[in-house]
Design an enzyme around this catalytic site. Structure first.
Site, short mmCIF file in Angstrom:
data_model
loop_
_atom_site.label_atom_id
_atom_site.label_comp_id
_atom_site.label_asym_id
_atom_site.label_seq_id
_atom_site.Cartn_x
_atom_site.Cartn_y
_atom_site.Cartn_z
N LYS A 191 -41.71 -46.65 -3.52
CA LYS A 191 -42.30 -47.52 -4.53
C LYS A 191 -42.31 -48.97 -4.07
O LYS A 191 -43.14 -49.77 -4.52
CB LYS A 191 -41.59 -47.36 -5.87
CG LYS A 191 -40.08 -47.60 -5.84
CD LYS A 191 -39.67 -49.03 -6.05
CE LYS A 191 -38.17 -49.20 -5.95
NZ LYS A 191 -37.73 -50.57 -6.19
N THR A 248 -41.22 -52.20 -10.66
CA THR A 248 -41.23 -52.95 -9.41
C THR A 248 -42.58 -53.59 -9.12
O THR A 248 -42.65 -54.60 -8.43
CB THR A 248 -40.83 -52.03 -8.24
OG1 THR A 248 -39.67 -51.28 -8.60
CG2 THR A 248 -40.50 -52.83 -7.00
#
Length: 345
Positions: A191, A248
């Site tokens: 990610k 994120t």
């Protein structure tokens, strides 16, 4: 009450130490910098990483052997490039069996090993099956302020996972368990690549449409690579996948997003890393994932595009143009194939 050593006094290690201290555990926070340990112990602050008061019962150590003496669990939160070195040291000084938990997110370039695999290789008394991974959508800044956070722990040994769950679980830090350690580690690592891309997109001045597309197609790449390595595709729809990806890619707390944002605004990688002052795990992970994609013969155009920006000095706008002009495809082909493969086992 348990005696726990947390190795790594960056923002995430500090935040996890606070959770453990709030739960009444005897917490030892280790840093390789003596001056940092002294400041934590005298001022109860770690201002270079978290602007928050640290519980007075939390003690910082500079000596690793002292930090792990007589502990029942060790939480490793150092950057992935330091994992092997720290574990080699642990292997020589640990005199008793402990539960090893790691909360580091990355993949080692060249070897393409996950963190649990690196730990298992460097510590003679432990295998990767013994290790617990902790991952999920969890900005250290918010965890340190006791804001509601949920994460997942995973281990091949369910007893170890449940022990980690018990150590960290409280009213502001909810912990789930999962048997899919491969998916948990890969979701947490990969990610960061997409977060770099989200920052680049914002730095270029693109809007929400571009970011939504990037996150969604990025998730497809993560799932594609993860399942090729044995992960359950449904893991990537949970906290360590979609959850961590959203937090994120959309927050200024994310150092990967911030680094990408500077790249999108025209700065070079070396300038960005100097300016950040902290490890940007997505950079190393992009290199590793690009190698993985070639090895596994997995199509990862976003990852490859970010690799070109980072390591081939390609103009981000040219990368976006290449991505937008790729051959036409059917969107659901990927998901259907992944689900068929998983449920036909």
């Amino acid at each position: 009450m348990s005696k726990v050593a947390v190795l790594g006094a960056g923002s995430w290690g500090t935040a996890l130490s606070i959770v453990l201290a709030d739960n009444g555990h005897d917490v030892r926070l280790w840093t390789h910098r003596k001056e940092q340990a002294d400041v934590i112990n005298t001022k109860h602050k770690n201002e270079n990483y978290l602007d928050i008061m640290i519980p007075e019962q939390l003690i910082a150590f500079h000596d690793l052997e002292e930090a792990v003496d007589d502990v029942s669990a060790i939480v490793i939160v150092v950057p992935t490039k330091a994992i092997r070195d720290v574990c080699k040291q642990l292997d020589t000084i640990l005199k008793h069996k402990v539960t090893i938990i790691h909360a580091s997110k990355g993949i080692e370039p060249e070897s393409l090993k996950r963190v649990s695999q690196m730990i298992g290789e460097e510590m003679n008394e432990y295998t990767q099956e013994d290790v617990v991974v902790l991952s999920g959508p969890s900005h250290a800044e918010e965890v340190g302020k006791r804001q509601p956070t949920t994460v997942t722990v995973s281990s091949k040994d369910i007893k170890n996972a449940e022990l980690a769950q018990d150590l960290f679980f409280n009213e502001s830090f909810r912990v789930y368990t999962s048997p899919d350690i491969v998916g948990i580690e890969l979701g947490g690592a990969l990610k960061n690549i997409i977060a770099l891309g989200a920052g680049i997109s914002d730095g270029l001045g693109y809007g929400d449409n571009a970011k939504a597309a990037l996150i969604t197609r990025g998730l497809a790449e993560i799932t594609r690579l993860g399942t090729s390595l044995g992960a359950n595709p449904l893991t990537f729809l949970g906290l360590p996948g979609v959850g961590d990806l959203i937090v994120t890619c959309t927050s200024v707390h994310s150092r990967n997003w911030r680094a990408g944002n500077l790249l999108g605004k025209g700065q070079k990688l070396e300038e960005v890393l100097d300016q950040m002052g902290m490890v940007v795990e997505g950079v190393r992970t992009t290199k590793a994932a690009n190698q993985f994609a070639l090895k596994q013969q997995i199509e990862m155009p976003i990852t490859n595009g970010i690799y070109k920006i980072l390591f081939d000095d390609m103009n981000p706008r040219d990368v976006v143009e290449q991505l937008m002009n790729r051959t036409k495809k059917e969107e659901m082909d990927d998901l259907a194939t992944l689900l068929r493969t998983n449920y036909s086992k």
